[in-house]
Enzyme design. Sequence first.
Site, PDB file in Angstrom:
ATOM      1  N   GLY A  11      -1.171  -2.710  -7.595  1.00 47.67           N
ATOM      2  CA  GLY A  11      -1.708  -2.031  -6.412  1.00 47.67           C
ATOM      3  C   GLY A  11      -2.758  -2.884  -5.711  1.00 47.67           C
ATOM      4  CG  ASN A  36       1.230   3.319  -2.818  1.00 47.45           C
ATOM      5  OD1 ASN A  36       2.012   3.383  -1.870  1.00 47.45           O
ATOM      6  ND2 ASN A  36      -0.082   3.237  -2.646  1.00 47.45           N
ATOM      7  CG  ASP A  59       5.604   7.988 -14.248  1.00 47.57           C
ATOM      8  OD1 ASP A  59       6.209   8.704 -13.438  1.00 47.57           O
ATOM      9  OD2 ASP A  59       4.391   8.117 -14.516  1.00 47.57           O
ATOM     10  CE  LYS A  86      -4.214   3.731  -1.828  1.00 46.41           C
ATOM     11  NZ  LYS A  86      -4.913   2.597  -1.215  1.00 46.41           N
ATOM     12  CB  SER A 126     -13.363   7.784  -5.179  1.00 47.80           C
ATOM     13  OG  SER A 126     -13.543   7.944  -3.802  1.00 47.80           O
ATOM     14  CE1 TYR A 151      -9.364   9.977  -3.795  1.00 47.33           C
ATOM     15  CE2 TYR A 151      -7.545   9.588  -5.310  1.00 47.33           C
ATOM     16  CZ  TYR A 151      -8.728   9.171  -4.716  1.00 47.33           C
ATOM     17  OH  TYR A 151      -9.271   7.959  -5.048  1.00 47.33           O
ATOM     18  CE  LYS A 155      -9.382   8.426  -8.381  1.00 46.95           C
ATOM     19  NZ  LYS A 155      -8.802   7.495  -9.354  1.00 46.95           N
ATOM     20  CE1 TYR A 179     -11.681   1.514  -7.425  1.00 50.91           C
ATOM     21  CE2 TYR A 179     -13.751   0.905  -8.453  1.00 50.91           C
ATOM     22  CZ  TYR A 179     -12.378   1.024  -8.501  1.00 50.91           C
ATOM     23  OH  TYR A 179     -11.687   0.661  -9.636  1.00 50.91           O
ATOM     24  CG  ASN A 201      -7.427   4.115   3.689  1.00 48.84           C
ATOM     25  OD1 ASN A 201      -6.744   3.854   2.716  1.00 48.84           O
ATOM     26  ND2 ASN A 201      -8.258   5.156   3.704  1.00 48.84           N
TER      27      ASN A 201
HETATM   28  P1  NAD Z   1      -2.803   1.629  -4.916  1.00 46.22           P
HETATM   29  O1  NAD Z   1      -1.932   2.816  -4.625  1.00 46.22           O
HETATM   30  O2  NAD Z   1      -2.656   0.402  -4.113  1.00 46.22           O
HETATM   31  O3  NAD Z   1      -2.621   1.206  -6.456  1.00 46.22           O
HETATM   32  C1  NAD Z   1      -2.326   2.168  -7.445  1.00 46.22           C
HETATM   33  C2  NAD Z   1      -1.190   1.579  -8.281  1.00 46.22           C
HETATM   34  O4  NAD Z   1      -0.906   2.477  -9.337  1.00 46.22           O
HETATM   35  C3  NAD Z   1       0.104   1.399  -7.470  1.00 46.22           C
HETATM   36  O5  NAD Z   1       0.599   0.099  -7.671  1.00 46.22           O
HETATM   37  C4  NAD Z   1       1.054   2.438  -8.058  1.00 46.22           C
HETATM   38  O6  NAD Z   1       2.394   1.987  -8.059  1.00 46.22           O
HETATM   39  C5  NAD Z   1       0.494   2.605  -9.471  1.00 46.22           C
HETATM   40  N1  NAD Z   1       0.737   3.935 -10.069  1.00 46.22           N
HETATM   41  C6  NAD Z   1       0.444   5.139  -9.539  1.00 46.22           C
HETATM   42  N2  NAD Z   1       0.830   6.114 -10.384  1.00 46.22           N
HETATM   43  C7  NAD Z   1       1.368   5.506 -11.472  1.00 46.22           C
HETATM   44  C8  NAD Z   1       1.954   5.959 -12.686  1.00 46.22           C
HETATM   45  N3  NAD Z   1       2.090   7.269 -12.945  1.00 46.22           N
HETATM   46  N4  NAD Z   1       2.398   5.049 -13.576  1.00 46.22           N
HETATM   47  C9  NAD Z   1       2.288   3.719 -13.328  1.00 46.22           C
HETATM   48  N5  NAD Z   1       1.749   3.220 -12.194  1.00 46.22           N
HETATM   49  C10 NAD Z   1       1.298   4.113 -11.279  1.00 46.22           C
HETATM   50  O7  NAD Z   1      -4.303   2.158  -4.875  1.00 46.22           O
HETATM   51  P2  NAD Z   1      -5.669   1.323  -4.828  1.00 46.22           P
HETATM   52  O8  NAD Z   1      -6.195   1.424  -3.461  1.00 46.22           O
HETATM   53  O9  NAD Z   1      -5.491   0.012  -5.470  1.00 46.22           O
HETATM   54  O10 NAD Z   1      -6.586   2.250  -5.772  1.00 46.22           O
HETATM   55  C11 NAD Z   1      -6.678   1.970  -7.141  1.00 46.22           C
HETATM   56  C12 NAD Z   1      -7.560   3.045  -7.758  1.00 46.22           C
HETATM   57  O11 NAD Z   1      -8.819   3.065  -7.081  1.00 46.22           O
HETATM   58  C13 NAD Z   1      -6.994   4.451  -7.640  1.00 46.22           C
HETATM   59  O12 NAD Z   1      -7.315   5.169  -8.832  1.00 46.22           O
HETATM   60  C14 NAD Z   1      -7.754   5.054  -6.465  1.00 46.22           C
HETATM   61  O13 NAD Z   1      -7.874   6.453  -6.589  1.00 46.22           O
HETATM   62  C15 NAD Z   1      -9.097   4.387  -6.615  1.00 46.22           C
HETATM   63  N6  NAD Z   1      -9.837   4.286  -5.347  1.00 46.22           N
HETATM   64  C16 NAD Z   1      -9.260   3.702  -4.272  1.00 46.22           C
HETATM   65  C17 NAD Z   1      -9.981   3.628  -3.071  1.00 46.22           C
HETATM   66  C18 NAD Z   1      -9.382   3.017  -1.834  1.00 46.22           C
HETATM   67  O14 NAD Z   1      -9.863   3.293  -0.710  1.00 46.22           O
HETATM   68  N7  NAD Z   1      -8.344   2.193  -1.966  1.00 46.22           N
HETATM   69  C19 NAD Z   1     -11.278   4.128  -3.000  1.00 46.22           C
HETATM   70  C20 NAD Z   1     -11.833   4.705  -4.141  1.00 46.22           C
HETATM   71  C21 NAD Z   1     -11.096   4.783  -5.317  1.00 46.22           C
HETATM   72  C1  WQD Z   2     -12.841   5.384   7.508  1.00 45.79           C
HETATM   73  C2  WQD Z   2     -13.416   5.797   8.854  1.00 45.79           C
HETATM   74  C3  WQD Z   2     -12.415   7.758   9.770  1.00 45.79           C
HETATM   75  C4  WQD Z   2      -8.479   5.934  10.346  1.00 45.79           C
HETATM   76  C5  WQD Z   2     -10.700   7.419   2.298  1.00 45.79           C
HETATM   77  C6  WQD Z   2     -10.584   8.490   1.243  1.00 45.79           C
HETATM   78  C7  WQD Z   2     -11.443   8.131   0.058  1.00 45.79           C
HETATM   79  C8  WQD Z   2     -11.121   6.737  -0.424  1.00 45.79           C
HETATM   80  C9  WQD Z   2     -11.238   5.740   0.700  1.00 45.79           C
HETATM   81  C10 WQD Z   2      -9.630   6.900  -2.298  1.00 45.79           C
HETATM   82  C11 WQD Z   2     -13.623   7.296   8.978  1.00 45.79           C
HETATM   83  C12 WQD Z   2     -12.134   6.545  10.652  1.00 45.79           C
HETATM   84  C13 WQD Z   2      -9.802   6.145  10.018  1.00 45.79           C
HETATM   85  C14 WQD Z   2      -8.075   5.987  11.701  1.00 45.79           C
HETATM   86  C15 WQD Z   2     -10.337   6.428  12.330  1.00 45.79           C
HETATM   87  N1  WQD Z   2      -9.805   6.681  -0.975  1.00 45.79           N
HETATM   88  N2  WQD Z   2     -10.714   6.387  10.991  1.00 45.79           N
HETATM   89  N3  WQD Z   2      -9.031   6.231  12.639  1.00 45.79           N
HETATM   90  O1  WQD Z   2     -11.758   8.544   4.966  1.00 45.79           O
HETATM   91  O2  WQD Z   2     -13.785   7.086   4.443  1.00 45.79           O
HETATM   92  O3  WQD Z   2     -12.022   7.371   2.731  1.00 45.79           O
HETATM   93  O4  WQD Z   2     -10.352   6.165   1.747  1.00 45.79           O
HETATM   94  O5  WQD Z   2     -10.448   7.113  -3.115  1.00 45.79           O
HETATM   95  O6  WQD Z   2     -11.205   9.070  -0.955  1.00 45.79           O
HETATM   96  O7  WQD Z   2     -11.081   9.688   1.785  1.00 45.79           O
HETATM   97  O8  WQD Z   2     -11.550   6.015   4.763  1.00 45.79           O
HETATM   98  O9  WQD Z   2     -10.368   4.366   6.123  1.00 45.79           O
HETATM   99  O10 WQD Z   2      -9.524   6.761   6.147  1.00 45.79           O
HETATM  100  O11 WQD Z   2     -11.668   6.172   7.283  1.00 45.79           O
HETATM  101  O12 WQD Z   2     -11.186   6.659  13.214  1.00 45.79           O
HETATM  102  O13 WQD Z   2      -6.877   5.814  12.063  1.00 45.79           O
HETATM  103  O14 WQD Z   2     -12.508   5.429   9.881  1.00 45.79           O
HETATM  104  O15 WQD Z   2     -12.699   8.897  10.561  1.00 45.79           O
HETATM  105  O16 WQD Z   2     -14.799   7.513   9.738  1.00 45.79           O
HETATM  106  P1  WQD Z   2     -12.337   7.342   4.315  1.00 45.79           P
HETATM  107  P2  WQD Z   2     -10.672   5.800   6.081  1.00 45.79           P
END
Ligand code: NAD
Ligand code: WQD
Length: 341
Positions: A11, A36, A59, A86, A126, A151, A155, A179, A201
């Site tokens: 991921g 994903n 999985d 996520k 998160s 979601y 967490k 994060y 995002n």
């Molecule tokens: P991502 O979706 O890119 O990566 C997650 C990976 O996990 C993917 O490759 C998916 O194929 C794999 N996966 C999901 N369910 C699975 C399962 N049941 N078995 C095996 N593999 C599985 O997401 P990311 O952005 O890299 O996020 C990684 C972690 O960080 C997640 O736990 C997410 O909740 C957390 N996180 C992400 C963000 C963000 O904005 N990206 C912010 C805060 C926290």
């Molecule tokens: C950022 C800012 C939007 C898209 C999300 C999840 C959070 C975490 C990180 C997993 C905000 C604005 C966005 C667009 C916009 N994921 N925006 N137009 O919402 O802070 O966090 O991702 O853990 O749980 O909630 O990130 O990138 O979606 O938005 O104006 O098309 O950009 O309103 O202010 P967010 P985001």
Amino acid sequence: MAKFIVTGGLGFIGSHTTVELIDQGYEVVVVDDLSNSTIETLDRIESITGVKPIFEQFDLRDKSKVSELFKKHSDQQGVIHFAASKAVGESVEKPLLYYENNLNSLIYILQELSASENKNFIFSSSCTVYGEAEILPITEDAPVALAESPYGNTKQIGEEIIRDICKTSDEFNAIALRYFNPIGAHASGNLGELPLGIPQNLIPYITQTAIGLREKLLVFGNDYNTIDGTGVRDYIHVVDLAKAHIVALKRLIDNKNKSNYEIFNLGTGKGNSVLEVIQAFEKVSNVKLNYEITDRRSGDIESAYADTKKANEELGWKAEMSLEDALLHSWQWELNLRQNN
Ligand code: NAD
Ligand code: WQD
């Protein structure tokens, strides 16, 4: 050479962390079901590091396969658990999928870890657990708010499960990393975020608009009580974030942790508004972005950025790259992706 299991390792964040682990000489077992992500990411990791990590494709909701994994890799010295679903919006429509995927996979891993020699565990959490924090910047002591989405709830519940296990077993050593907003891509331009479908995002939506895949960016609201009315977030470079995981792992294997369950915010400590991000992107890409201000997105908070004191002083980690660095790397990744597709 220490071996670590990285779930979700193909991921966005997991793949960048796998690169950093390999670069630091560790052996990595990547576990991913490709729900994903794509298998090409494994080749991308190899092309950057020169090493193809061990890859176990299954999985993590399959309890027997999780058990086989830990038998096969009983010499593991720690697990970083990225694997989860996520997408906040999707979690509202499909809560059961999120509770099953994010909690069952966590529980099965923790059960196997409890029976393993090494019980070092890093959990992807998160800043979403804070909701709309009263006080900014947000410290780790800020109250965990009522989850705004299934979601976010997975967490919070995940953290509670880990906390309760660590209370009963002092052999267990866990760190939850909260994060803020991970963005950017590897400086090589050969690894980055691969959002499937329409990006939820901000940054991938910006780069896809800039390259012509999307007609325009919709800015969700400019009537917040912020510097210019648009939402403020703490955007942290994914490679800085990846490096924090190595520091956290070392803290556990070197027994430097102060308690067997620690929580750290991972951000830059700086908040930027959506319009500031757009301005910075236009500067680094030299592309004029087509955007339109629209209504707020439901569920969005106004402002969030991290108090990084604990991570800087306790963990000994600090984000080094700037918003501009991350935006440039995201843009280079987008250009590379489209040139080769
Ligand atoms: P991502 O979706 O890119 O990566 C997650 C990976 O996990 C993917 O490759 C998916 O194929 C794999 N996966 C999901 N369910 C699975 C399962 N049941 N078995 C095996 N593999 C599985 O997401 P990311 O952005 O890299 O996020 C990684 C972690 O960080 C997640 O736990 C997410 O909740 C957390 N996180 C992400 C963000 C963000 O904005 N990206 C912010 C805060 C926290
Ligand atoms: C950022 C800012 C939007 C898209 C999300 C999840 C959070 C975490 C990180 C997993 C905000 C604005 C966005 C667009 C916009 N994921 N925006 N137009 O919402 O802070 O966090 O991702 O853990 O749980 O909630 O990130 O990138 O979606 O938005 O104006 O098309 O950009 O309103 O202010 P967010 P985001």
